[in-house]
Design a protein around this motif. Structure first.
Motif, PDB file in Angstrom:
ATOM      1  N   TYR A  37      30.920  52.109  76.936  1.00 40.69           N
ATOM      2  CA  TYR A  37      31.826  51.074  76.433  1.00 40.69           C
ATOM      3  C   TYR A  37      32.007  51.269  74.929  1.00 40.69           C
ATOM      4  N   ALA A  38      33.250  51.247  74.468  1.00 43.72           N
ATOM      5  CA  ALA A  38      33.525  51.521  73.064  1.00 43.72           C
ATOM      6  C   ALA A  38      34.269  50.385  72.360  1.00 43.72           C
ATOM      7  N   GLY A  39      34.299  49.199  72.956  1.00 41.65           N
ATOM      8  CA  GLY A  39      35.110  48.123  72.396  1.00 41.65           C
ATOM      9  C   GLY A  39      34.382  47.036  71.643  1.00 41.65           C
ATOM     10  N   MET A  40      33.092  47.205  71.339  1.00 36.54           N
ATOM     11  CA  MET A  40      32.345  46.126  70.712  1.00 36.54           C
ATOM     12  C   MET A  40      32.965  45.702  69.377  1.00 36.54           C
ATOM     13  N   GLY A  41      33.441  46.638  68.591  1.00 33.18           N
ATOM     14  CA  GLY A  41      34.017  46.319  67.295  1.00 33.18           C
ATOM     15  C   GLY A  41      35.338  45.567  67.381  1.00 33.18           C
ATOM     16  N   ASP A  42      35.944  45.550  68.556  1.00 32.18           N
ATOM     17  CA  ASP A  42      37.229  44.865  68.746  1.00 32.18           C
ATOM     18  C   ASP A  42      37.082  43.422  69.229  1.00 32.18           C
ATOM     19  N   LEU A  43      35.862  43.033  69.598  1.00 35.09           N
ATOM     20  CA  LEU A  43      35.661  41.680  70.124  1.00 35.09           C
ATOM     21  C   LEU A  43      35.796  40.641  69.011  1.00 35.09           C
ATOM     22  N   PRO A  44      36.458  39.526  69.296  1.00 36.73           N
ATOM     23  CA  PRO A  44      36.508  38.455  68.302  1.00 36.73           C
ATOM     24  C   PRO A  44      35.149  37.771  68.205  1.00 36.73           C
ATOM     25  N   HIS A  45      34.937  37.040  67.131  1.00 35.14           N
ATOM     26  CA  HIS A  45      33.716  36.249  67.011  1.00 35.14           C
ATOM     27  C   HIS A  45      33.689  35.249  68.151  1.00 35.14           C
ATOM     28  N   PHE A  46      32.528  35.093  68.777  1.00 31.49           N
ATOM     29  CA  PHE A  46      32.434  34.166  69.900  1.00 31.49           C
ATOM     30  C   PHE A  46      32.608  32.727  69.428  1.00 31.49           C
ATOM     31  N   ASN A  47      33.451  32.015  70.146  1.00 26.84           N
ATOM     32  CA  ASN A  47      33.661  30.592  69.936  1.00 26.84           C
ATOM     33  C   ASN A  47      33.883  29.995  71.318  1.00 26.84           C
ATOM     34  N   PRO A  48      33.043  29.077  71.761  1.00 22.96           N
ATOM     35  CA  PRO A  48      33.216  28.502  73.094  1.00 22.96           C
ATOM     36  C   PRO A  48      34.608  27.910  73.323  1.00 22.96           C
ATOM     37  N   ASP A  49      35.241  27.434  72.257  1.00 25.47           N
ATOM     38  CA  ASP A  49      36.590  26.891  72.405  1.00 25.47           C
ATOM     39  C   ASP A  49      37.598  27.962  72.819  1.00 25.47           C
ATOM     40  N   ASP A  50      37.300  29.219  72.506  1.00 22.69           N
ATOM     41  CA  ASP A  50      38.200  30.323  72.847  1.00 22.69           C
ATOM     42  C   ASP A  50      37.849  30.990  74.172  1.00 22.69           C
ATOM     43  N   ASP A  51      36.785  30.547  74.813  1.00 20.59           N
ATOM     44  CA  ASP A  51      36.352  31.141  76.088  1.00 20.59           C
ATOM     45  C   ASP A  51      37.076  30.433  77.223  1.00 20.59           C
ATOM     46  N   ARG A  52      38.349  30.767  77.354  1.00 24.96           N
ATOM     47  CA  ARG A  52      39.218  30.142  78.352  1.00 24.96           C
ATOM     48  C   ARG A  52      40.264  31.160  78.791  1.00 24.96           C
ATOM     49  N   GLU A  53      41.005  30.787  79.817  1.00 22.09           N
ATOM     50  CA  GLU A  53      42.057  31.675  80.330  1.00 22.09           C
ATOM     51  C   GLU A  53      43.331  31.504  79.523  1.00 22.09           C
ATOM     52  N   PRO A  54      44.046  32.549  79.241  1.00 19.55           N
ATOM     53  CA  PRO A  54      43.604  33.934  79.392  1.00 19.55           C
ATOM     54  C   PRO A  54      42.681  34.313  78.229  1.00 19.55           C
ATOM     55  N   PRO A  55      41.671  35.115  78.499  1.00 22.65           N
ATOM     56  CA  PRO A  55      40.765  35.509  77.417  1.00 22.65           C
ATOM     57  C   PRO A  55      41.456  36.494  76.469  1.00 22.65           C
ATOM     58  N   HIS A  56      40.899  36.608  75.289  1.00 23.19           N
ATOM     59  CA  HIS A  56      41.350  37.623  74.328  1.00 23.19           C
ATOM     60  C   HIS A  56      41.350  38.973  75.056  1.00 23.19           C
ATOM     61  N   PRO A  57      42.338  39.842  74.802  1.00 22.84           N
ATOM     62  CA  PRO A  57      42.388  41.131  75.512  1.00 22.84           C
ATOM     63  C   PRO A  57      41.088  41.945  75.422  1.00 22.84           C
ATOM     64  N   ALA A  58      40.416  41.946  74.281  1.00 24.87           N
ATOM     65  CA  ALA A  58      39.162  42.699  74.161  1.00 24.87           C
ATOM     66  C   ALA A  58      38.075  42.090  75.038  1.00 24.87           C
ATOM     67  N   VAL A  59      38.054  40.774  75.155  1.00 25.70           N
ATOM     68  CA  VAL A  59      37.084  40.092  76.015  1.00 25.70           C
ATOM     69  C   VAL A  59      37.403  40.398  77.472  1.00 25.70           C
ATOM     70  N   ALA A  60      38.684  40.358  77.830  1.00 21.79           N
ATOM     71  CA  ALA A  60      39.090  40.682  79.202  1.00 21.79           C
ATOM     72  C   ALA A  60      38.682  42.108  79.557  1.00 21.79           C
ATOM     73  N   GLY A  61      38.834  43.038  78.607  1.00 22.40           N
ATOM     74  CA  GLY A  61      38.439  44.424  78.849  1.00 22.40           C
ATOM     75  C   GLY A  61      36.945  44.569  79.052  1.00 22.40           C
TER      76      GLY A  61
END
Length: 180
Positions: A37-61
């Motif tokens: 997996y090579a996408g760790m640097g692309d993940l946004p900072h975790f925020n429970p408010d943002d953990d919803r559908e649709p997820p950020h593309p990097a999170v979905a990946g």
């Protein structure tokens, strides 16, 4: 074919953790397919408010890669006595999706012999988070295999015989556990 997703906890160029995972790919037994997996640097900072559908593309990946894997192999350093923040961020994003639940997981600890705690604090924290996530830790495939920068060749692989053989042994143990 069994698919193992490899997660490196370091963003550092030339990381011995990544070298160990690349070596694990090179020495993986037949029947074990690996993806780094090579996408760790692309993940946004975790925020429970943002953990919803649709997820950020990097999170979905990330979640799709975990969902497609039969098992995970992790190799992470220790920073300031704990998991690196970027890797903890990755782990935080795995909780809400549920793809990691009951997934077999193992890790390699490649902290150098000079590391004060041998990376033990990071791996204790990793064990805690993985337990919270409901994973199945494959103890037989978890290994402390010190790797130093001189152990890594120009090709980015561990070239020193003993750590390379021990990485191969960990991969064999993971493969054996997954076949059961």
């Amino acid at each position: 074919m069994t698919n193992v997703l490899m997660l490196c906890g370091s963003l550092r160029k030339g990381s011995t953790n990544e070298a160990a995972l690349r070596t694990a790919r090179a020495v993986a037994p037949d029947g074990l397919d690996t993806t780094l997996y090579a996408g760790m640097g692309d993940l946004p900072h975790f925020n429970p408010d943002d953990d919803r559908e649709p997820p950020h593309p990097a999170v979905a990946g990330l979640r799709a890669a975990i969902g497609a894997a039969d098992a995970l192999l992790i190799c992470t350093p220790e920073y300031a006595g704990a998991l690196p923040g970027s890797f903890k961020n990755l782990l935080d994003w795995t909780i809400g999706g549920g793809e990691i639940y009951e997934k077999p997981v193992a890790w390699l600890n490649v902290a150098s012999p000079s590391a004060p705690t041998g990376g033990g604090d990071a791996h204790a924290s990793l064990r805690k988070v993985l337990g919270y996530a409901g994973t199945q830790i494959v103890e037989a495939a978890c290994a402390r295999i010190p790797v130093t920068r001189p152990d890594v060749g120009e090709d980015g692989l561990v070239r020193t015989a003993e750590p390379r053989a021990r990485i191969a042994g960990a991969m064999e143990a993971l493969h054996a556990a997954l076949r059961r």
